[in-house]
Scaffold this motif. Structure first.
Motif, PDB file in Angstrom:
ATOM      1  N   ASP A  17      -3.011  -3.116  -2.814  1.00  0.00           N
ATOM      2  CA  ASP A  17      -1.735  -3.557  -3.385  1.00  0.00           C
ATOM      3  C   ASP A  17      -0.704  -3.881  -2.306  1.00  0.00           C
ATOM      4  OD1 ASP A  17       0.208  -4.415  -5.083  1.00  0.00           O
ATOM      5  OD2 ASP A  17       0.128  -2.667  -6.392  1.00  0.00           O
ATOM      6  N   PHE A  18      -0.950  -4.993  -1.673  1.00  0.00           N
ATOM      7  CA  PHE A  18      -0.098  -5.502  -0.595  1.00  0.00           C
ATOM      8  C   PHE A  18       1.357  -5.674  -1.055  1.00  0.00           C
ATOM      9  CE2 PHE A  18       1.580  -9.003   2.033  1.00  0.00           C
ATOM     10  CZ  PHE A  18       1.384  -8.451   3.295  1.00  0.00           C
ATOM     11  N   THR A  19       1.566  -5.968  -2.349  1.00  0.00           N
ATOM     12  CA  THR A  19       2.924  -6.222  -2.851  1.00  0.00           C
ATOM     13  C   THR A  19       3.790  -4.956  -2.853  1.00  0.00           C
ATOM     14  OG1 THR A  19       2.303  -5.833  -5.155  1.00  0.00           O
ATOM     15  CG2 THR A  19       2.103  -8.095  -4.321  1.00  0.00           C
ATOM     16  N   LYS A  20       3.171  -3.784  -2.666  1.00  0.00           N
ATOM     17  CA  LYS A  20       3.930  -2.532  -2.651  1.00  0.00           C
ATOM     18  C   LYS A  20       3.978  -1.904  -1.254  1.00  0.00           C
ATOM     19  CE  LYS A  20       3.208  -1.701  -7.439  1.00  0.00           C
ATOM     20  NZ  LYS A  20       2.761  -0.850  -8.492  1.00  0.00           N
ATOM     21  N   LEU A  21       3.548  -2.669  -0.239  1.00  0.00           N
ATOM     22  CA  LEU A  21       3.481  -2.163   1.126  1.00  0.00           C
ATOM     23  C   LEU A  21       4.764  -2.413   1.898  1.00  0.00           C
ATOM     24  CD1 LEU A  21       1.795  -1.056   3.584  1.00  0.00           C
ATOM     25  CD2 LEU A  21       1.250  -3.455   4.056  1.00  0.00           C
ATOM     26  N   THR A  22       5.259  -1.357   2.518  1.00  0.00           N
ATOM     27  CA  THR A  22       6.342  -1.443   3.494  1.00  0.00           C
ATOM     28  C   THR A  22       5.805  -0.801   4.765  1.00  0.00           C
ATOM     29  OG1 THR A  22       8.036  -1.261   1.785  1.00  0.00           O
ATOM     30  CG2 THR A  22       8.720  -0.761   4.039  1.00  0.00           C
ATOM     31  N   VAL A  23       6.087  -1.400   5.908  1.00  0.00           N
ATOM     32  CA  VAL A  23       5.663  -0.837   7.190  1.00  0.00           C
ATOM     33  C   VAL A  23       6.907  -0.670   8.054  1.00  0.00           C
ATOM     34  CG1 VAL A  23       4.160  -1.065   9.197  1.00  0.00           C
ATOM     35  CG2 VAL A  23       3.449  -2.056   7.009  1.00  0.00           C
ATOM     36  N   ALA A  24       7.050   0.511   8.642  1.00  0.00           N
ATOM     37  CA  ALA A  24       8.181   0.787   9.527  1.00  0.00           C
ATOM     38  C   ALA A  24       7.663   1.461  10.788  1.00  0.00           C
ATOM     39  CB  ALA A  24       9.196   1.677   8.822  1.00  0.00           C
ATOM     40  N   ALA A  25       8.442   1.352  11.858  1.00  0.00           N
ATOM     41  CA  ALA A  25       8.034   1.925  13.145  1.00  0.00           C
ATOM     42  C   ALA A  25       9.220   2.617  13.815  1.00  0.00           C
ATOM     43  CB  ALA A  25       7.483   0.834  14.053  1.00  0.00           C
ATOM     44  N   ALA A  26       8.872   3.634  14.617  1.00  0.00           N
ATOM     45  CA  ALA A  26       9.872   4.371  15.398  1.00  0.00           C
ATOM     46  C   ALA A  26       9.207   4.874  16.668  1.00  0.00           C
ATOM     47  CB  ALA A  26      10.410   5.554  14.597  1.00  0.00           C
ATOM     48  N   SER A  51       8.301  -5.698   4.662  1.00  0.00           N
ATOM     49  CA  SER A  51       8.696  -5.195   3.353  1.00  0.00           C
ATOM     50  C   SER A  51       8.522  -6.301   2.316  1.00  0.00           C
ATOM     51  CB  SER A  51      10.163  -4.746   3.386  1.00  0.00           C
ATOM     52  OG  SER A  51      10.567  -4.348   2.101  1.00  0.00           O
ATOM     53  N   PRO A  52       8.127  -5.942   1.105  1.00  0.00           N
ATOM     54  CA  PRO A  52       8.008  -6.966   0.056  1.00  0.00           C
ATOM     55  C   PRO A  52       9.382  -7.471  -0.386  1.00  0.00           C
ATOM     56  CG  PRO A  52       7.513  -4.797  -0.849  1.00  0.00           C
ATOM     57  CD  PRO A  52       7.687  -4.635   0.627  1.00  0.00           C
ATOM     58  N   LYS A  53      10.439  -6.685  -0.104  1.00  0.00           N
ATOM     59  CA  LYS A  53      11.797  -7.069  -0.464  1.00  0.00           C
ATOM     60  C   LYS A  53      12.642  -7.090   0.798  1.00  0.00           C
ATOM     61  CE  LYS A  53      11.363  -4.727  -4.853  1.00  0.00           C
ATOM     62  NZ  LYS A  53      11.714  -3.501  -5.561  1.00  0.00           N
ATOM     63  N   GLN A  54      13.366  -8.177   1.004  1.00  0.00           N
ATOM     64  CA  GLN A  54      14.220  -8.291   2.186  1.00  0.00           C
ATOM     65  C   GLN A  54      15.463  -7.414   2.036  1.00  0.00           C
ATOM     66  OE1 GLN A  54      13.384  -9.879   4.936  1.00  0.00           O
ATOM     67  NE2 GLN A  54      11.476 -10.467   3.962  1.00  0.00           N
ATOM     68  N   GLY A  55      15.900  -6.855   3.148  1.00  0.00           N
ATOM     69  CA  GLY A  55      17.142  -6.087   3.187  1.00  0.00           C
ATOM     70  C   GLY A  55      17.036  -4.684   2.630  1.00  0.00           C
ATOM     71  N   VAL A  56      15.837  -4.220   2.342  1.00  0.00           N
ATOM     72  CA  VAL A  56      15.661  -2.870   1.815  1.00  0.00           C
ATOM     73  C   VAL A  56      15.465  -1.901   2.985  1.00  0.00           C
ATOM     74  CG1 VAL A  56      14.171  -1.395   0.388  1.00  0.00           C
ATOM     75  CG2 VAL A  56      14.654  -3.736  -0.311  1.00  0.00           C
ATOM     76  N   GLY A  57      16.105  -0.768   2.938  1.00  0.00           N
ATOM     77  CA  GLY A  57      15.962   0.229   3.993  1.00  0.00           C
ATOM     78  C   GLY A  57      14.639   0.960   3.884  1.00  0.00           C
ATOM     79  N   PHE A  58      14.455   1.940   4.754  1.00  0.00           N
ATOM     80  CA  PHE A  58      13.213   2.697   4.770  1.00  0.00           C
ATOM     81  C   PHE A  58      13.528   4.175   4.752  1.00  0.00           C
ATOM     82  CE2 PHE A  58       9.761   4.907   6.957  1.00  0.00           C
ATOM     83  CZ  PHE A  58       8.668   4.422   6.254  1.00  0.00           C
ATOM     84  N   THR A  59      12.952   4.889   3.795  1.00  0.00           N
ATOM     85  CA  THR A  59      13.075   6.336   3.743  1.00  0.00           C
ATOM     86  C   THR A  59      11.707   6.935   3.521  1.00  0.00           C
ATOM     87  OG1 THR A  59      13.561   6.259   1.370  1.00  0.00           O
ATOM     88  CG2 THR A  59      15.452   6.355   2.857  1.00  0.00           C
ATOM     89  N   LEU A  60      11.493   8.076   4.120  1.00  0.00           N
ATOM     90  CA  LEU A  60      10.206   8.770   3.950  1.00  0.00           C
ATOM     91  C   LEU A  60      10.229   9.604   2.693  1.00  0.00           C
ATOM     92  CD1 LEU A  60       9.540   9.833   7.625  1.00  0.00           C
ATOM     93  CD2 LEU A  60       8.344   8.120   6.312  1.00  0.00           C
TER      94      LEU A  60
END
Length: 186
Positions: A155-164, A177-186
Motif C-alpha cells: 500500500d504505497f498510497t499510505k507510505l511516508t518516509v522520514a529521515a534523521a 509523503s502521499p500528501k504534500q505539506g504533512v508533518g511527521f510524527t512517530l
C-alpha cells in the motif's frame, strides 16, 4: 568472530561501495556480498569444510577490507530512515501484524542486498506501522524503500518516509509523503 562484517569505502569519484561477509550455518558457506551502495550486489560463496575455519576467514576478510581502505561506518555517522505506513486502527490488528512481518522481511532484503543498511526494529502505535532502518545513504535508502513497498504491494498510497541523523532521532524530516505539506510524527 561471528555475525556479519560490513565495511564501506568511497572511490575517487565519491561513489560509496560496500563489502560484507558472514557465515551461513545452514549451507556451511562463507559468503561475501559486495557492490556499489544502492545497486544490486554481487555475492561469492565458498564451502567451509570445518566450522573452526570461520573465525580465520572472518579475520582475513576484515584485514583485506582494511588494507583496501574499507571501514565500518559508525552508527553515529549513519541515519535513521523510518518507513511509516498508515493503518486503519490505532493499536493494530492481526492483519496489521502480518503487514509488519511482511514489510520488515521485504525491507530487510531490499536494503541488505544493496548495502543500504539494516532494519533495526518496528513498532505499531498511534495508527501507524513504523519500521526503523539504520542507513549510510538517506536518498538511496528512501528510493529503495519506495520501490520495495510498491513492488511488494504494501500500500504505497499510505507510505511516508522520514529521515534523521542517528545522533538526533527527534529531527525527522519527511522525504516522501502521499500528501504534500504533512508533518511527521512517530
Amino acid at each position: 568472530m561471528s555475525g556479519i562484517i560490513r565495511a564501506y569505502k568511497r572511490d575517487d569519484d565519491g561513489v560509496l561501495h560496500f563489502r560484507e561477509a558472514w557465515y551461513d550455518d545452514e549451507d556451511q558457506q562463507f559468503v561475501i556480498n559486495h557492490g556499489v551502495v544502492g545497486h544490486q550486489s554481487k555475492t561469492d560463496e565458498a564451502d567451509v569444510e570445518e566450522e573452526s575455519a570461520v573465525d580465520g576467514l572472518m579475520a582475513a576478510f576484515a584485514a583485506q577490507c582494511e588494507e583496501d581502505g574499507y571501514a565500518e561506518i559508525p552508527e553515529s555517522e549513519q541515519f535513521w530512515v523510518v518507513a511509516q505506513i498508515a493503518l486503519k486502527s490505532k493499536d493494530g490488528t492481526e492483519r496489521d501484524r502480518h503487514l509488519e512481518r511482511k514489510a520488515k522481511a521485504a525491507l530487510t532484503g531490499e536494503l541488505a542486498w544493496r548495502g543500504l543498511g539494516i532494519v533495526d526494529r518496528s513498532e505499531i502505535g498511534n495508527g501507524h506501522l513504523n519500521i526503523f532502518c539504520l542507513c549510510p545513504d538517506v536518498n538511496k535508502a528512501v528510493n529503495a524503500i519506495k520501490i520495495c513497498v510498491r513492488g511488494e504491494d504494501l500500500d504505497f498510497t499510505k507510505l511516508t518516509v522520514a529521515a534523521a541523523p542517528h545522533s538526533d532521532p527527534t529531527a525527522f524530516r519527511v522525504k516522501h509523503s502521499p500528501k504534500q505539506g504533512v508533518g511527521f510524527t512517530l
